[in-house]
Design a protein around this motif. Sequence first.
Motif, PDB file in Angstrom:
ATOM      1  N   LEU A 125       1.348  34.126  70.452  1.00 58.17           N
ATOM      2  CA  LEU A 125       2.137  33.690  71.339  1.00 58.17           C
ATOM      3  C   LEU A 125       1.249  33.351  72.346  1.00 58.17           C
ATOM      4  O   LEU A 125       1.582  32.454  73.144  1.00 58.17           O
ATOM      5  N   ARG A 126       0.490  34.041  72.720  1.00 60.37           N
ATOM      6  CA  ARG A 126      -0.396  34.141  73.941  1.00 60.37           C
ATOM      7  C   ARG A 126      -1.027  32.575  73.788  1.00 60.37           C
ATOM      8  O   ARG A 126      -1.254  31.863  74.618  1.00 60.37           O
ATOM      9  N   VAL A 127      -1.725  32.061  72.314  1.00 60.96           N
ATOM     10  CA  VAL A 127      -2.274  30.827  72.216  1.00 60.96           C
ATOM     11  C   VAL A 127      -1.144  29.701  72.596  1.00 60.96           C
ATOM     12  O   VAL A 127      -1.544  28.857  73.526  1.00 60.96           O
ATOM     13  N   VAL A 128       0.124  29.984  72.203  1.00 60.73           N
ATOM     14  CA  VAL A 128       1.180  29.067  72.628  1.00 60.73           C
ATOM     15  C   VAL A 128       1.411  28.685  74.179  1.00 60.73           C
ATOM     16  O   VAL A 128       1.542  27.741  74.660  1.00 60.73           O
ATOM     17  N   GLU A 129       1.451  30.007  74.602  1.00 60.89           N
ATOM     18  CA  GLU A 129       1.520  30.172  75.987  1.00 60.89           C
ATOM     19  C   GLU A 129       0.537  29.251  76.991  1.00 60.89           C
ATOM     20  O   GLU A 129       0.897  28.661  77.931  1.00 60.89           O
TER      21      GLU A 129
END
Length: 409
Positions: A125-129
Amino acid sequence: MSRSTHAVIETAPAMHRPPEAVSEGYAPFARTVAAFVPAGLLATGHLYVVIPLLARMSAEWGAPAAVLTWLVSAFGLGYAAGFLLFGPLSDLYGRRRVMTWGMAATAVTTALVALSPGSGAALALRVVEGVTTAVFAPTAFAYIAERVEPRRRPVTMTSVVSALFASAVVAQLAAKALGDLLGWRTVFLLGAAAFAVVTVVLRRVMLPDTGRGAGGNPYAAVPALLRDPRLVLVYAATLTVLGAFVALYTALQLEGPAGIAGDPSALLTLRATALPAIVAIPFATPYLARISPARRAALALGLAAAIALVVGLTAPGVAALAVLLAVFAFAIGVAAPAVIETVGLLAGPARATAVSLFTFFLFTGASIGPVAASAAAPYGFAALIYGVAGVLALGGGLVLIASSGRRIR
């Protein structure tokens, strides 16, 4: 505005022509700065916001804090990739439209990080964020270059860039205070709410898009830009700006004076002492703007190189080091927007895509800096700092060479 810039506007295709060439009004200066500066602090700050929260995340998930440092790198990878996505998209669909949808998406992705059931999900999710958050910088820089009154552009651009630099300290201090009080998940939920508010504010402050480009591939300009030898030189110089900045602080962390090396809190405090210098940059910009962007970038990088050299030669105490680092941060903060201006003037109608590449190279350099500093650590602190000075001097020289074949004003 320079004669060369006027020529670019007059010969630009209709779908790429800067909005001020077809619109009578400019963006309101004060409102634009007041909206973009907090948005920049928030957006880039989310790269660093997990650093003071790692211990709490580690305790909750039972994962080593060293492994969870990948939460910073994961965001950074998505962030760099997102720069290449949103600049061309804003060329095609309009700055305000892309900014609004991108920041709204970031509110969602940030909230999802808060709901992560474990470290694996949080990494993904941090990649997507990171990808969605990357909408801000290239779109904002292109908007400022097109819609802000020419005499106000340097101050506006520098204010936003200064916010990006200041976010490294401000975000960590805020996250630590909120995390200690409310827990790490609440930090991300509050961040999501802040992104939602910023979305509404930017939607109201940014001027309406003047039209949508008809057809065409918005990424087609990338190969042409990378074939321009002048832009290639400037992009190579861009790698040195944040790369050397981060490398110097990494060197201090690894091999610096007693009381700083190995102590993240001491280094954060040392960084905080540079905040007044960063805040001062926009106020100095009206005077610095009298110097052409390329020359201003070269002079600022040269000053940063000289400061690094002094640090390496003298091994100063903590108080003197704080003063030197404040000047160093000031020089880097002046160099970055000057390089952006240089890229915009060289790129002409493909400005947004060119600025996306700039931000990609800027933060790629920031990712390379710690790795390079760690690899050079066995050679000692002085050698590390001399390397930083040399890289910065090289960056300044590359900008001057790139601008020598054409006068950039």
